[in-house]
Design a protein around this motif. Structure first.
Motif, PDB file in Angstrom:
ATOM      1  N   TYR A  35      81.261  32.860  19.182  1.00  0.00           N
ATOM      2  CA  TYR A  35      79.979  33.190  19.789  1.00  0.00           C
ATOM      3  C   TYR A  35      79.510  34.568  19.360  1.00  0.00           C
ATOM      4  CZ  TYR A  35      82.125  36.429  23.201  1.00  0.00           C
ATOM      5  OH  TYR A  35      82.765  37.483  23.791  1.00  0.00           O
ATOM      6  N   ARG A  54      78.903  39.020  11.268  1.00  0.00           N
ATOM      7  CA  ARG A  54      80.143  38.891  12.061  1.00  0.00           C
ATOM      8  C   ARG A  54      80.359  37.433  12.449  1.00  0.00           C
ATOM      9  NH1 ARG A  54      80.868  42.462  17.364  1.00  0.00           N
ATOM     10  NH2 ARG A  54      79.345  40.971  18.158  1.00  0.00           N
ATOM     11  N   LYS A 150      85.426  36.651  17.118  1.00  0.00           N
ATOM     12  CA  LYS A 150      84.685  36.599  18.384  1.00  0.00           C
ATOM     13  C   LYS A 150      84.752  35.174  18.925  1.00  0.00           C
ATOM     14  CE  LYS A 150      80.677  38.752  20.590  1.00  0.00           C
ATOM     15  NZ  LYS A 150      81.462  39.380  21.644  1.00  0.00           N
ATOM     16  N   GLU A 182      90.726  48.443  23.276  1.00  0.00           N
ATOM     17  CA  GLU A 182      89.310  48.235  23.626  1.00  0.00           C
ATOM     18  C   GLU A 182      89.253  47.771  25.063  1.00  0.00           C
ATOM     19  OE1 GLU A 182      87.449  45.037  21.397  1.00  0.00           O
ATOM     20  OE2 GLU A 182      89.235  43.786  21.506  1.00  0.00           O
ATOM     21  N   ILE A 209      79.343  45.731  17.130  1.00  0.00           N
ATOM     22  CA  ILE A 209      78.100  46.116  16.465  1.00  0.00           C
ATOM     23  C   ILE A 209      77.581  47.421  17.098  1.00  0.00           C
ATOM     24  CG2 ILE A 209      75.778  45.335  15.828  1.00  0.00           C
ATOM     25  CD1 ILE A 209      78.144  43.551  14.756  1.00  0.00           C
ATOM     26  N   THR A 210      77.764  47.557  18.406  1.00  0.00           N
ATOM     27  CA  THR A 210      77.352  48.791  19.079  1.00  0.00           C
ATOM     28  C   THR A 210      78.239  49.952  18.621  1.00  0.00           C
ATOM     29  OG1 THR A 210      77.004  47.313  20.945  1.00  0.00           O
ATOM     30  CG2 THR A 210      76.659  49.662  21.350  1.00  0.00           C
ATOM     31  N   SER A 246      77.039  45.395  23.349  1.00  0.00           N
ATOM     32  CA  SER A 246      75.641  44.967  23.312  1.00  0.00           C
ATOM     33  C   SER A 246      75.070  44.868  24.713  1.00  0.00           C
ATOM     34  CB  SER A 246      75.534  43.603  22.618  1.00  0.00           C
ATOM     35  OG  SER A 246      75.987  43.719  21.297  1.00  0.00           O
ATOM     36  N   THR A 247      75.912  44.680  25.700  1.00  0.00           N
ATOM     37  CA  THR A 247      75.448  44.578  27.076  1.00  0.00           C
ATOM     38  C   THR A 247      75.448  45.937  27.769  1.00  0.00           C
ATOM     39  OG1 THR A 247      76.575  42.446  27.068  1.00  0.00           O
ATOM     40  CG2 THR A 247      75.782  43.237  29.192  1.00  0.00           C
TER      41      THR A 247
END
Ligand code: PDD
Length: 293
Positions: A35, A54, A150, A182, A209-210, A246-247
């Motif tokens: 995802y 990704r 992912k 992480e 990505i962030t 991203s959130t």
């Protein structure tokens, strides 16, 4: 509200409640799927090529090919986000290995993947809570050794987050072989003597990505940074701890295992990075190009 929006399922756009998959879908039976979560600021999908690359890497790692071209994905994103023009949104997409008549661990020769995507509206930034920061605990990392993929098999992450909640924290930072990797759904940064540090890319964590954007913004702003392993003891004595996704964007951790991080408030470098990140979003919303690809 999100429930009234159309979702994408295998080439069709239909109300979310009507988008259904067979009970034999391998994503459901085996967690055999991958995802992405793509933020869209002011309705504009952010860093799409990074997310799609990704996705390609995740699919490749689980022996699948991307069923859609990048151009087709972009069309899906445009169509979904156009339902709430100008609004901050989060695009969720998932590719499963598909549904087959028999449940078998063996990967079928011919794959008819299932592809779905839907959006959620992002809650507006709550300045007071952002400035308060978040609390984290450390937990053993009991996940598998391909956390770079992912994958939707997220039970270990879900249970770790539940334990964090039980202990009054917002996120758990996962420790493997004495090193902090992480969060359950976020990447880790610490600040030590003005040096920004994040663990290096490996199979043991997701290349966020962030996280990449934060590193790009640090480089542009001459903030010293390094990709280096973070020992649990470094985490415990860090001047600042951030978690990125991203959130969450860039969240400041102000309490670790019940003890204050620094003076218990978001640190100076976090304020600097948060301002850079928010300025980037503002430029994007105004139609500018800030790290958009
Ligand atoms: N998760 N690490 C893990 C384990 C994650 O699940 C995520 C994101 C990240 C941050 O990656 P990015 O910056 O690309 O969002 C790191 C998403 C948001 C989720 O599962 O909802």
């Amino acid at each position: 509200m999100s429930d009234t929006l159309l979702a994408y399922l295998n080439g069709e756009y239909l109300p979310r409640a009507e988008a259904r998959l067979p009970i034999t879908d391998r994503g459901l039976l085996f967690g055999d799927s991958v995802y992405e979560v793509v933020p869209a600021y002011g309705g504009i999908p952010f860093r799409v090529s990074h997310h799609l690359e990704r996705l390609d890497r995740s699919l490749n790692a689980i022996r699948m090919r991307n069923p859609l071209s990048h151009a087709q994905w972009r069309t899906v994103f445009e169509r979904l986000t156009a339902q709430s023009p100008g609004q901050d949104q989060s695009i969720y997409l998932q590719v499963t290995r598909g549904a087959y008549p028999t449940r078998s661990h063996v990967i079928p020769n011919e794959v008819k993947s299932n592809v779905l995507a839907f959006i959620s509206l992002k809650r507006p930034r709550d300045e007071a809570s952002v400035q308060r920061g978040i609390r984290a605990i450390t937990l053993d990392d009991i996940r598998w050794h391909r956390c770079d993929i992912k994958a939707t098999a997220l039970l270990a992450n879900v249970l770790a987050r539940a334990q964090a909640r039980d202990e009054g924290a917002d996120e758990a930072i996962l420790i493997r072989d004495g090193a902090a990797m992480e969060g359950t759904a976020s990447n880790l940064f610490i600040v030590n003597d003005s040096l920004l540090i994040t663990p290096p890319d490996s199979d043991e964590l997701l290349s966020g990505i962030t996280r990449d954007l934060v590193l790009e913004l640090a480089r542009e702003s001459s903030i010293p940074y390094a990709q280096a392993s973070i020992a649990l003891s470094d985490l415990e004595t860090a001047d600042e701890i951030w978690l990125t996704s991203s959130t969450r964007e860039v969240a400041a951790v102000v309490e670790l295992n019940g003890r204050p991080v620094g003076d218990g408030r978001p640190g100076a470098l976090w304020h600097h990075m948060d301002a850079l990140f928010q300025a980037c979003k503002a430029r994007l919303r105004a139609g500018g190009d800030c790290h958009v690809e």
